[in-house]
Design a protein around this motif. Structure first.
Motif, PDB file in Angstrom:
ATOM      1  N   GLU A 212       0.974  -1.002   0.228  1.00 40.85           N
ATOM      2  CA  GLU A 212       0.242  -0.301   0.207  1.00 40.85           C
ATOM      3  C   GLU A 212       0.940   1.531   0.037  1.00 40.85           C
ATOM      4  O   GLU A 212       1.816   1.247   0.097  1.00 40.85           O
ATOM      5  N   GLY A 213       0.236   2.115  -0.815  1.00 49.85           N
ATOM      6  CA  GLY A 213       0.847   3.679  -0.793  1.00 49.85           C
ATOM      7  C   GLY A 213       0.551   4.955  -0.814  1.00 49.85           C
ATOM      8  O   GLY A 213      -0.705   4.508  -1.206  1.00 49.85           O
ATOM      9  N   THR A 214       0.899   6.088  -1.273  1.00 48.12           N
ATOM     10  CA  THR A 214       0.616   6.728  -2.179  1.00 48.12           C
ATOM     11  C   THR A 214       1.086   7.185  -3.129  1.00 48.12           C
ATOM     12  O   THR A 214       2.836   7.626  -2.886  1.00 48.12           O
ATOM     13  N   GLU A 234       8.668  12.401  -5.274  1.00 45.59           N
ATOM     14  CA  GLU A 234       9.605  11.476  -4.476  1.00 45.59           C
ATOM     15  C   GLU A 234       9.407  10.263  -3.893  1.00 45.59           C
ATOM     16  O   GLU A 234       9.291   8.949  -4.311  1.00 45.59           O
ATOM     17  N   ASP A 235       8.173  10.909  -3.631  1.00 43.63           N
ATOM     18  CA  ASP A 235       6.889   9.947  -2.330  1.00 43.63           C
ATOM     19  C   ASP A 235       5.988   9.161  -3.127  1.00 43.63           C
ATOM     20  O   ASP A 235       5.964   7.760  -2.434  1.00 43.63           O
ATOM     21  N   ILE A 241       4.345   4.829  -9.693  1.00 44.52           N
ATOM     22  CA  ILE A 241       4.341   6.374 -10.806  1.00 44.52           C
ATOM     23  C   ILE A 241       3.371   5.167 -11.572  1.00 44.52           C
ATOM     24  O   ILE A 241       2.490   6.644 -12.337  1.00 44.52           O
ATOM     25  N   ARG A 242       3.985   4.412 -12.349  1.00 46.42           N
ATOM     26  CA  ARG A 242       2.684   4.540 -13.788  1.00 46.42           C
ATOM     27  C   ARG A 242       1.209   4.668 -13.816  1.00 46.42           C
ATOM     28  O   ARG A 242       0.692   5.410 -14.472  1.00 46.42           O
ATOM     29  N   PRO A 243      -0.101   3.967 -13.019  1.00 47.50           N
ATOM     30  CA  PRO A 243      -0.678   4.117 -13.217  1.00 47.50           C
ATOM     31  C   PRO A 243      -0.591   5.460 -12.270  1.00 47.50           C
ATOM     32  O   PRO A 243      -2.296   6.376 -12.867  1.00 47.50           O
ATOM     33  N   SER A 244      -0.191   6.395 -11.542  1.00 48.91           N
ATOM     34  CA  SER A 244      -1.027   7.796 -11.279  1.00 48.91           C
ATOM     35  C   SER A 244      -0.896   8.802 -12.518  1.00 48.91           C
ATOM     36  O   SER A 244      -1.375   9.022 -12.401  1.00 48.91           O
ATOM     37  N   LEU A 245       0.090   8.879 -12.840  1.00 52.08           N
ATOM     38  CA  LEU A 245       0.525   9.252 -14.501  1.00 52.08           C
ATOM     39  C   LEU A 245      -0.347   8.862 -15.806  1.00 52.08           C
ATOM     40  O   LEU A 245      -1.089   9.913 -15.700  1.00 52.08           O
ATOM     41  N   PHE A 272      -2.763  10.229  -5.615  1.00 53.50           N
ATOM     42  CA  PHE A 272      -3.668   9.160  -4.959  1.00 53.50           C
ATOM     43  C   PHE A 272      -2.835   8.229  -4.004  1.00 53.50           C
ATOM     44  O   PHE A 272      -1.552   8.020  -3.570  1.00 53.50           O
ATOM     45  N   HIS A 273      -3.907   8.001  -3.032  1.00 54.12           N
ATOM     46  CA  HIS A 273      -3.857   6.842  -2.334  1.00 54.12           C
ATOM     47  C   HIS A 273      -3.842   5.679  -2.477  1.00 54.12           C
ATOM     48  O   HIS A 273      -5.226   5.276  -3.079  1.00 54.12           O
ATOM     49  N   TYR A 274      -3.506   4.422  -2.429  1.00 55.42           N
ATOM     50  CA  TYR A 274      -3.523   3.078  -2.904  1.00 55.42           C
ATOM     51  C   TYR A 274      -3.759   2.409  -1.787  1.00 55.42           C
ATOM     52  O   TYR A 274      -3.087   2.229  -0.332  1.00 55.42           O
ATOM     53  N   ARG A 275      -5.007   1.935  -1.405  1.00 57.80           N
ATOM     54  CA  ARG A 275      -4.948   0.723  -0.105  1.00 57.80           C
ATOM     55  C   ARG A 275      -5.925   0.307  -0.091  1.00 57.80           C
ATOM     56  O   ARG A 275      -6.761  -0.158  -1.986  1.00 57.80           O
TER      57      ARG A 275
END
Length: 277
Positions: A212-214, A234-235, A241-245, A272-275
């Motif tokens: 999980e992450g952001t 950087e966080d 990274i790819r799905p966020s962009l 974006f928050h991935y849970r």
């Protein structure tokens, strides 16, 4: 012929006249013999001269009876002073004298009592003056303390008023700043409100591993409301990274209008928050 005069002291008994004549002759004879004897003792020698008519000095010796011893007369007492019998001394009545002494004693006691009363009055007046002076000093001290207390109270109230004024000013400033921030946020939101924002896909590898992450993506909104130059910060975890962009590129915004013209909004951020549900 020489004569001898003797002064008798006062009170010496005087002999009769016959006795005085015999005594004078005897004294003269003895004086002549004593003078001749003295000249002979000092070496005087008579000068002899031719005999002349012989002169015969006849000396008659008189035997006088021995004088009776003279007794010193007793000193007569001094005569008392003469008192004029015609003036009689006034007779003092004992009762009057006693009354006079009693009156004098009463007057003395009264004067002593008055003196003591005056001294007591003076001491009492001094005590009253000292007490009044102490009370005056105490009142002055209390007045000073009251003035100082009022000054301290006024300073405290003034300090509290300044602090309250500062708090009110700070509150007004904070309210103004919050209102300004709200206004700016409202204006910004009105200027480039998001129209479409789709969620990114959860990476299968991250899902399989339970990661999980952001991920924060920054980009610009062009005058058409589209996304330009998306970048991951950087966080971001490498798997996100790819799905966020990809998701950020699909966003659509209402463009910002300045002076009636649409302008670009730079450095817009979206996280974006991935849970895993």
């Amino acid at each position: 012929m020489s004569s001898l005069t003797m002064t008798l002291p006062a009170g010496f008994p005087v002999a009769p006249a016959q006795w005085r004549s015999h005594a004078g002759a005897a004294v003269v004879t003895l004086a002549l013999h004593a003078g001749v004897l003295g000249l002979l003792l000092h070496g005087w020698t008579p000068q002899l001269s031719a005999p002349s008519q012989t002169q015969v000095l006849k000396t008659q010796l008189i035997s006088l009876p021995a004088p009776n011893p003279v007794e010193e007369p007793e000193r007569a007492p001094e005569p008392a002073p003469l008192i004029d019998k015609s003036i009689e001394e006034p007779q003092v009545d004992p009762q009057i004298e006693q009354q006079r002494l009693e009156q004098a004693e009463v007057a003395y006691k009264r004067a002593e009592q008055e003196r003591l009363a005056e001294e007591a009055r003076i001491r009492e007046q001094q005590r009253i003056n000292e007490q009044q002076r102490k009370e005056q000093l105490e009142r002055e001290r209390q007045d000073r303390l009251e003035v100082e207390r009022q000054q301290h109270e006024a300073e405290r109230r003034e300090l509290l008023a300044r602090e309250e004024q500062q708090r009110q000013q700070a509150a007004r400033a904070e309210a103004s700043a919050a209102a300004e921030r709200a206004r700016q946020a409202a204006a910004a939101s009105r200027q480039y409100l998001p129209i479409a924002k789709d969620a990114p896909d959860y990476p299968s590898r991250a899902l399989d591993k339970g990661i999980e992450g952001t991920c924060t993506v920054t980009y610009s909104v062009n005058p058409q409301g589209r996304i330009e130059n998306p970048k991951a910060l950087e966080d971001c975890h490498p798997l996100f990274i790819r799905p966020s962009l990809t998701a950020a590129k699909s966003f659509r915004y209402q463009p910002r209008i300045v002076d009636g013209r649409a302008v670009t909004v730079p450095e817009v951020k979206n996280t974006f928050h991935y849970r895993i549900q």
